[in-house]
Design a protein around this motif. Structure first.
Motif, PDB file in Angstrom:
ATOM      1  N   ILE A 134      -3.810  36.838 -34.482  1.00  0.00           N
ATOM      2  CA  ILE A 134      -2.850  37.120 -35.549  1.00  0.00           C
ATOM      3  C   ILE A 134      -3.154  36.260 -36.775  1.00  0.00           C
ATOM      4  O   ILE A 134      -3.081  36.734 -37.922  1.00  0.00           O
ATOM      5  CB  ILE A 134      -1.417  36.890 -35.043  1.00  0.00           C
ATOM      6  CG1 ILE A 134      -1.037  38.000 -34.058  1.00  0.00           C
ATOM      7  CG2 ILE A 134      -0.415  36.837 -36.187  1.00  0.00           C
ATOM      8  CD1 ILE A 134       0.262  37.775 -33.344  1.00  0.00           C
ATOM      9  N   ALA A 135      -3.519  35.000 -36.555  1.00  0.00           N
ATOM     10  CA  ALA A 135      -3.881  34.123 -37.670  1.00  0.00           C
ATOM     11  C   ALA A 135      -5.162  34.615 -38.340  1.00  0.00           C
ATOM     12  O   ALA A 135      -5.299  34.570 -39.572  1.00  0.00           O
ATOM     13  CB  ALA A 135      -4.047  32.697 -37.176  1.00  0.00           C
ATOM     14  N   TYR A 136      -6.104  35.124 -37.553  1.00  0.00           N
ATOM     15  CA  TYR A 136      -7.354  35.649 -38.098  1.00  0.00           C
ATOM     16  C   TYR A 136      -7.089  36.844 -39.015  1.00  0.00           C
ATOM     17  O   TYR A 136      -7.760  37.015 -40.043  1.00  0.00           O
ATOM     18  CB  TYR A 136      -8.279  36.059 -36.955  1.00  0.00           C
ATOM     19  CG  TYR A 136      -9.527  36.788 -37.388  1.00  0.00           C
ATOM     20  CD1 TYR A 136     -10.591  36.095 -37.965  1.00  0.00           C
ATOM     21  CD2 TYR A 136      -9.645  38.163 -37.207  1.00  0.00           C
ATOM     22  CE1 TYR A 136     -11.739  36.766 -38.361  1.00  0.00           C
ATOM     23  CE2 TYR A 136     -10.787  38.841 -37.598  1.00  0.00           C
ATOM     24  CZ  TYR A 136     -11.833  38.139 -38.179  1.00  0.00           C
ATOM     25  OH  TYR A 136     -12.962  38.803 -38.573  1.00  0.00           O
ATOM     26  N   ALA A 137      -6.111  37.643 -38.650  1.00  0.00           N
ATOM     27  CA  ALA A 137      -5.756  38.798 -39.476  1.00  0.00           C
ATOM     28  C   ALA A 137      -4.921  38.419 -40.691  1.00  0.00           C
ATOM     29  O   ALA A 137      -4.687  39.260 -41.565  1.00  0.00           O
ATOM     30  CB  ALA A 137      -5.006  39.835 -38.638  1.00  0.00           C
ATOM     31  N   GLY A 138      -4.458  37.173 -40.754  1.00  0.00           N
ATOM     32  CA  GLY A 138      -3.637  36.738 -41.879  1.00  0.00           C
ATOM     33  C   GLY A 138      -2.193  37.171 -41.763  1.00  0.00           C
ATOM     34  O   GLY A 138      -1.494  37.289 -42.771  1.00  0.00           O
ATOM     35  N   LEU A 139      -1.739  37.381 -40.538  1.00  0.00           N
ATOM     36  CA  LEU A 139      -0.365  37.840 -40.309  1.00  0.00           C
ATOM     37  C   LEU A 139       0.554  36.730 -39.833  1.00  0.00           C
ATOM     38  O   LEU A 139       1.734  36.978 -39.579  1.00  0.00           O
ATOM     39  CB  LEU A 139      -0.351  38.985 -39.289  1.00  0.00           C
ATOM     40  CG  LEU A 139      -0.871  40.330 -39.801  1.00  0.00           C
ATOM     41  CD1 LEU A 139      -1.021  41.312 -38.649  1.00  0.00           C
ATOM     42  CD2 LEU A 139       0.036  40.895 -40.864  1.00  0.00           C
ATOM     43  N   ASP A 140       0.027  35.517 -39.692  1.00  0.00           N
ATOM     44  CA  ASP A 140       0.897  34.411 -39.295  1.00  0.00           C
ATOM     45  C   ASP A 140       1.746  33.990 -40.499  1.00  0.00           C
ATOM     46  O   ASP A 140       1.270  34.008 -41.635  1.00  0.00           O
ATOM     47  CB  ASP A 140       0.071  33.230 -38.794  1.00  0.00           C
ATOM     48  CG  ASP A 140      -1.016  32.827 -39.778  1.00  0.00           C
ATOM     49  OD1 ASP A 140      -1.505  33.709 -40.508  1.00  0.00           O
ATOM     50  OD2 ASP A 140      -1.377  31.635 -39.825  1.00  0.00           O
ATOM     51  N   PRO A 141       3.017  33.631 -40.284  1.00  0.00           N
ATOM     52  CA  PRO A 141       3.894  33.259 -41.406  1.00  0.00           C
ATOM     53  C   PRO A 141       3.313  32.095 -42.198  1.00  0.00           C
ATOM     54  O   PRO A 141       2.805  31.131 -41.635  1.00  0.00           O
ATOM     55  CB  PRO A 141       5.202  32.858 -40.707  1.00  0.00           C
ATOM     56  CG  PRO A 141       5.148  33.539 -39.380  1.00  0.00           C
ATOM     57  CD  PRO A 141       3.707  33.573 -38.995  1.00  0.00           C
ATOM     58  N   LYS A 157      -2.586  35.815 -48.483  1.00  0.00           N
ATOM     59  CA  LYS A 157      -3.742  36.602 -48.889  1.00  0.00           C
ATOM     60  C   LYS A 157      -4.975  36.250 -48.069  1.00  0.00           C
ATOM     61  O   LYS A 157      -6.038  36.832 -48.283  1.00  0.00           O
ATOM     62  CB  LYS A 157      -4.015  36.383 -50.382  1.00  0.00           C
ATOM     63  CG  LYS A 157      -2.911  36.916 -51.286  1.00  0.00           C
ATOM     64  CD  LYS A 157      -3.274  36.750 -52.748  1.00  0.00           C
ATOM     65  CE  LYS A 157      -2.173  37.306 -53.647  1.00  0.00           C
ATOM     66  NZ  LYS A 157      -2.503  37.146 -55.086  1.00  0.00           N
ATOM     67  N   GLN A 158      -4.827  35.290 -47.170  1.00  0.00           N
ATOM     68  CA  GLN A 158      -5.947  34.909 -46.316  1.00  0.00           C
ATOM     69  C   GLN A 158      -6.051  35.891 -45.151  1.00  0.00           C
ATOM     70  O   GLN A 158      -5.149  36.668 -44.876  1.00  0.00           O
ATOM     71  CB  GLN A 158      -5.752  33.481 -45.797  1.00  0.00           C
ATOM     72  CG  GLN A 158      -5.560  32.445 -46.890  1.00  0.00           C
ATOM     73  CD  GLN A 158      -6.757  32.317 -47.804  1.00  0.00           C
ATOM     74  OE1 GLN A 158      -7.898  32.411 -47.344  1.00  0.00           O
ATOM     75  NE2 GLN A 158      -6.517  32.113 -49.086  1.00  0.00           N
ATOM     76  N   GLY A 159      -7.176  35.819 -44.449  1.00  0.00           N
ATOM     77  CA  GLY A 159      -7.325  36.658 -43.263  1.00  0.00           C
ATOM     78  C   GLY A 159      -8.005  37.974 -43.568  1.00  0.00           C
ATOM     79  O   GLY A 159      -8.410  38.265 -44.693  1.00  0.00           O
ATOM     80  N   ASN A 160      -8.100  38.796 -42.532  1.00  0.00           N
ATOM     81  CA  ASN A 160      -8.809  40.069 -42.616  1.00  0.00           C
ATOM     82  C   ASN A 160      -7.879  41.155 -43.159  1.00  0.00           C
ATOM     83  O   ASN A 160      -6.981  41.638 -42.470  1.00  0.00           O
ATOM     84  CB  ASN A 160      -9.328  40.456 -41.223  1.00  0.00           C
ATOM     85  CG  ASN A 160     -10.312  41.596 -41.270  1.00  0.00           C
ATOM     86  OD1 ASN A 160     -10.044  42.629 -41.872  1.00  0.00           O
ATOM     87  ND2 ASN A 160     -11.440  41.419 -40.621  1.00  0.00           N
TER      88      ASN A 160
END
Length: 299
Positions: A134-141, A157-160
């Motif tokens: 989830i952090a890799y996708a940039g979905l972590d809060p 805006k970070q992540g995939n």
């Protein structure tokens, strides 16, 4: 054609509708019955479009404008068909592999989305937990601080970005069609708590990606009843663990009495406090706790 009429076509089948009836006059001439022959155009929507065309004051109703709009719509339709062929070609390249088929079994994720997720995530063993994916996708809060003010952001805006884009389409489809009970239930809970729609959708994207991780890492097809069954098993296990302690409450054992090692271990366990739970689950129900499934206030 006025803005409302254009918006009506965009909500329906824009390129096919504009290629056949590019001006309000042609829409009026065709009538509701002809419009209902366009895919996804219901009788109610067709009537609304005709009424909008009747009240339109657009000046671009000449034949040259109509021809330009019609040709443009036909070009877009051809491009859409080409894109569909390329999407199908990509799926054919990966469909013989186990992981894409597992992802496609998840309700809300189609063949194209499964292929994109498979290509973008790569090797699932790179991630030791759903939280890291989830952090890799940039979905972590994300937490944003400015001076003495700090606030939680749903995403950064970070992540995939490709993974986020695909998941958003999958989540909206799953919510709209109620095809994925875990995702839909989470969305309903958050909306009942007064959460903004975008906040609820992002939480559902995290939930869906956690399901992707669970199915892929455990080599399992999606089971919409998995979480409910897991909760029942956890409740039964907790109840069974509490029963011996209740039965042995108030009892005292003579630890120096000659008993077998098995009995001594059993007595020590009955009198000692309960130890912490083991490692978190890695299956489809890995995000059952409140923080991870999106029920936390920060999300």
């Amino acid at each position: 054609m006025n803005r409302l009429l254009r918006r009506s076509f965009l909500l329906l089948n824009p390129r096919l509708g504009l290629s056949q009836y590019p001006t309000p006059d042609q829409v009026l001439e065709a009538g509701p019955e002809a419009l209902t022959e366009i895919p996804y155009v219901t009788e109610k929507k067709a009537t609304r479009i005709v009424e909008t065309a009747r009240t339109s004051v657009a000046s671009q109703t000449d034949e040259d404008t109509a021809l330009t709009l019609s040709l443009t719509a036909e070009d877009l339709l051809r491009l859409e068909k080409r894109i569909d062929r390329l999407k199908e070609r990509l799926w054919n390249r990966v469909r013989d592999r186990r992981a894409p088929r597992l992802l496609a079994s998840i309700e809300g994720i189609g063949k194209w989305s499964a292929a994109v997720l498979y290509c973008e995530i790569g090797d699932i063993t790179r991630f030791s937990s759903a939280k890291k994916l989830i952090a890799y996708a940039g979905l972590d809060p994300q937490r944003e601080e400015s001076g003495d003010i700090a606030r939680e952001k749903t995403t950064g805006k970070q992540g995939n970005a490709h993974i986020r884009s695909v998941l958003y389409g999958c989540v909206t489809a799953a919510i709209r069609n109620s095809t994925n009970p875990p995702v839909r239930d989470l969305y309903d809970r958050l909306k009942e708590r007064g959460k903004h729609q975008k906040v609820a959708e992002v939480a559902c994207m995290r939930k869906l990606l956690a399901i992707v991780y669970g199915c892929w890492s455990n080599n399992e097809r999606f089971d919409p009843t998995y979480e409910k069954r897991l909760k029942v098993r956890q409740a039964e296990k907790k109840s069974a663990a509490d029963s011996p302690r209740e039965e042995n409450a108030g009892k005292s054992f003579d630890m120096s009495a000659p008993v077998s090692r098995k009995e001594a271990k059993k007595r020590r366990k009955a009198t000692s406090p309960e130890k912490g739970a083991g490692p978190p689950a890695r299956g489809q129900g890995a995000f059952l706790d409140e923080h991870h499934n999106g029920d936390s206030a920060s999300e």
